[in-house]
Design a protein around this motif. Structure first.
Motif, PDB file in Angstrom:
ATOM      1  N   PHE A   1       0.827  -1.204   0.000  1.00  9.07           N
ATOM      2  CA  PHE A   1       0.000   0.000   0.000  1.00  9.07           C
ATOM      3  C   PHE A   1       0.867   1.262   0.000  1.00  9.07           C
ATOM      4  CE2 PHE A   1      -2.896   3.314   1.367  1.00  9.07           C
ATOM      5  CZ  PHE A   1      -3.948   3.076   0.476  1.00  9.07           C
TER       6      PHE A   1
ATOM      7  N   ASP B   1     -10.631   3.433   5.378  1.00  6.53           N
ATOM      8  CA  ASP B   1     -10.192   2.087   5.025  1.00  6.53           C
ATOM      9  C   ASP B   1     -11.301   1.109   5.399  1.00  6.53           C
ATOM     10  OD1 ASP B   1      -8.641  -0.063   4.240  1.00  6.53           O
ATOM     11  OD2 ASP B   1      -7.626  -0.219   6.183  1.00  6.53           O
TER      12      ASP B   1
ATOM     13  N   THR C   1     -10.538  -2.986   7.293  1.00  7.27           N
ATOM     14  CA  THR C   1      -9.143  -2.634   7.597  1.00  7.27           C
ATOM     15  C   THR C   1      -8.332  -3.769   8.191  1.00  7.27           C
ATOM     16  OG1 THR C   1      -7.778  -0.945   8.679  1.00  7.27           O
ATOM     17  CG2 THR C   1      -9.662  -1.774   9.925  1.00  7.27           C
TER      18      THR C   1
ATOM     19  N   VAL D   1      -3.434  -0.804   6.167  1.00  7.53           N
ATOM     20  CA  VAL D   1      -3.452   0.420   5.353  1.00  7.53           C
ATOM     21  C   VAL D   1      -3.164   1.657   6.200  1.00  7.53           C
ATOM     22  CG1 VAL D   1      -4.981   1.947   4.028  1.00  7.53           C
ATOM     23  CG2 VAL D   1      -4.832  -0.487   3.455  1.00  7.53           C
TER      24      VAL D   1
ATOM     25  N   VAL E   1      -7.560   9.325   9.750  1.00  4.55           N
ATOM     26  CA  VAL E   1      -7.861   7.994   9.247  1.00  4.55           C
ATOM     27  C   VAL E   1      -9.080   7.427   9.953  1.00  4.55           C
ATOM     28  CG1 VAL E   1      -7.040   5.618   9.118  1.00  4.55           C
ATOM     29  CG2 VAL E   1      -5.497   7.489   8.551  1.00  4.55           C
TER      30      VAL E   1
ATOM     31  N   ALA F   1     -11.717   3.921   9.843  1.00  3.02           N
ATOM     32  CA  ALA F   1     -11.644   2.530   9.428  1.00  3.02           C
ATOM     33  C   ALA F   1     -12.909   1.787   9.830  1.00  3.02           C
ATOM     34  CB  ALA F   1     -10.419   1.848  10.046  1.00  3.02           C
TER      35      ALA F   1
ATOM     36  N   VAL G   1     -10.577   3.319   0.588  1.00  2.00           N
ATOM     37  CA  VAL G   1      -9.734   2.169   0.268  1.00  2.00           C
ATOM     38  C   VAL G   1     -10.471   0.855   0.506  1.00  2.00           C
ATOM     39  CG1 VAL G   1      -7.533   1.023   0.724  1.00  2.00           C
ATOM     40  CG2 VAL G   1      -7.709   3.521   0.942  1.00  2.00           C
TER      41      VAL G   1
ATOM     42  N   SER H   1      -8.956  -2.660   0.291  1.00  2.00           N
ATOM     43  CA  SER H   1      -7.727  -3.413   0.085  1.00  2.00           C
ATOM     44  C   SER H   1      -7.913  -4.878   0.483  1.00  2.00           C
ATOM     45  CB  SER H   1      -6.580  -2.793   0.903  1.00  2.00           C
ATOM     46  OG  SER H   1      -5.391  -3.515   0.721  1.00  2.00           O
TER      47      SER H   1
END
Length: 444
Positions: free
Chosen positions: A99, A120, A123, A128, A146, A148, A200, A202
């Protein structure tokens, strides 16, 4: 001025910060402060030293079970403590550096803001956010808040133990908000913060097995309502055939619902592609094994516990429809469409296409996937082992998604793989778009 008051321009990185990050990518390794946080968390969860033989053996068993289930079902569950510890030991190091590569691309392309709101989804233990914290700390510029979302109780606990502590260790350029405990498949847009700059997904959409491609796309497009007007969606999945091709189909379906694909696809002919057979991925340099990985690998069959290679499939989508490449094949330009290669078998032609992989072959025969966005059979630019001269390395090192013109390539059909090869010859001219040069010659 508010934290969001100076976001007109992209995040600026000074030369020293850029050099530090590029040096990190030259020899990527998980920083010591993150390794120590993981080791401390293992000790907290088990009540034993992180490298206790019993702890290591249980982690090995968890890793082997995860790998077995993944290759059978292409998914893994992380509901138990040792499953999460195994994830932290085996998967997290690669995903963290992976990432950082993606985030650096976002910054380098001018898509990042001086201060970003990052969300995120799924997560896990916070890989991330850890990557964001580490990279911004290394750059010495930029800040973020951030958010999550995570459903697993064990992952949730690991996140709370690792991410806030990492942010504090790195200087608090990243403010960590309290994570949201929820199933992302059941989220409503109103459950999330708004004005998100970076959303995100991911290694998570592939785990929503109960949702088909269209329903996954509906989910992402619905949550995109929480993006800022110039917000970016990041979708990342493993590079194996099943997950990679499913990701391309999902991203294409998301784009049909509003957010536009920024990269790696460029649709240089303005046509809709067919991603059913689109297996593309990026590969980066191996990471250095962590202390924990090395201890796990010290026993029998130790190679099973070393995971250092970075391969992933990814895409960026934008709410403002911005694209990495604005290039379109000019009307009347004499380049063959890849969907028409059957008309040109065993002939030399000119094509223009995006480079959609690194070298998939070896040091002798080099193979690169290319695409022009037309519904076509998989197509590869092939540098034969016998080729000598400048063309041998002409495609080496070109960025993923860059567009190239290929003048005078030989079309061959590969029956074994139902695909076309564009064979690079001594007289072939290879010209990345954007560099000086003409439009080529006529093709009948």
């Amino acid at each position: 001025m508010s934290e969001r008051g100076s976001v007109e321009g992209p995040l600026a990185v000074d030369d020293a910060g850029r050099e530090r990050q590029l040096a990190f990518f030259e020899e990527p390794a998980i920083p010591d402060y993150i390794q120590r946080l993981v080791e401390s968390y293992i000790e907290k969860k088990t009540g034993k030293p992180w490298d206790d033989p019993v702890v290591l053996d249980r982690m090995r068993n968890a890793i082997l079970a995860q790998k077995s289930r993944y290759w059978k079902e292409k998914r893994v569950s992380y509901r138990k403590a040792y499953q999460v510890l195994g994830y932290l030991a085996y998967h997290a190091p690669v995903y963290l550096v992976q990432f950082e590569h993606i985030l650096w691309q976002i910054i380098d392309r001018g898509l990042a803001k001086p201060h970003m709101r990052i969300l995120d989804l799924g997560t896990g233990p916070g890989v991330v956010p850890l990557a964001v914290i580490d990279l911004l700390g290394r750059l010495g510029s930029g800040s973020a808040e951030v958010y999550a979302v995570e459903q697993s109780e064990e992952h949730f606990e690991a996140y709370n133990a690792l991410v806030p502590a990492a942010a504090a260790a790195r200087g608090n350029a990243v403010r960590v908000e309290k994570p949201i405990r929820a199933d992302i498949g059941a989220l409503e847009a109103g459950d999330l913060p708004d004005r998100i700059d970076l959303m995100v997904f991911s290694n998570v959409l592939n785990e929503l097995r109960h949702l088909d491609i269209d329903r996954r796309a509906d989910l992402v497009a619905g949550l995109a309502d929480r993006l800022s007007p110039d917000g970016t969606i990041v979708v990342v999945e493993p590079a194996d055939l099943a997950n990679s091709t499913a990701m391309r189909q999902t991203v294409r379906a998301i784009a049909e619902r509003g957010p536009a694909i920024y990269s790696p696809c460029s649709f240089i002919r303005g046509t809709a592609c067919n991603p059913v057979r689109c297996w593309t991925f990026e590969q980066k340099g191996d990471i250095r094994p962590t202390r924990l990985m090395e201890r796990l690998a010290a026993g029998k069959d130790g190679y099973r516990f070393i995971n250092v290679d970075i391969k992933y499939s990814s895409a960026l989508l934008r709410k403002d429809a911005k694209k990495q490449h604005a290039y379109r094949v000019p009307p009347g330009a004499k380049f063959a469409r890849l969907s028409h290669l059957r008309r040109h078998r065993d002939k030399k032609i000119n094509v223009v296409a995006a480079l959609m992989s690194g070298n998939l072959g070896d040091n002798r025969t080099k193979v690169y996937k290319v695409c022009d966005g037309t519904p076509a059979d998989p197509t590869y630019a092939v540098v034969p082992a016998t080729l000598r001269g400048a063309n041998r390395d002409a495609l080496e090192g070109l960025p993923y998604g860059d567009i190239v013109r290929l003048y005078g390539v030989l079309v061959r059909f590969n029956r074994d793989h139902d695909a076309y090869n564009l064979v690079v010859l001594p007289g072939t001219r290879i010209e990345p778009v954007g560099r000086p040069g003409g439009e080529g010659t006529e093709i009948a």
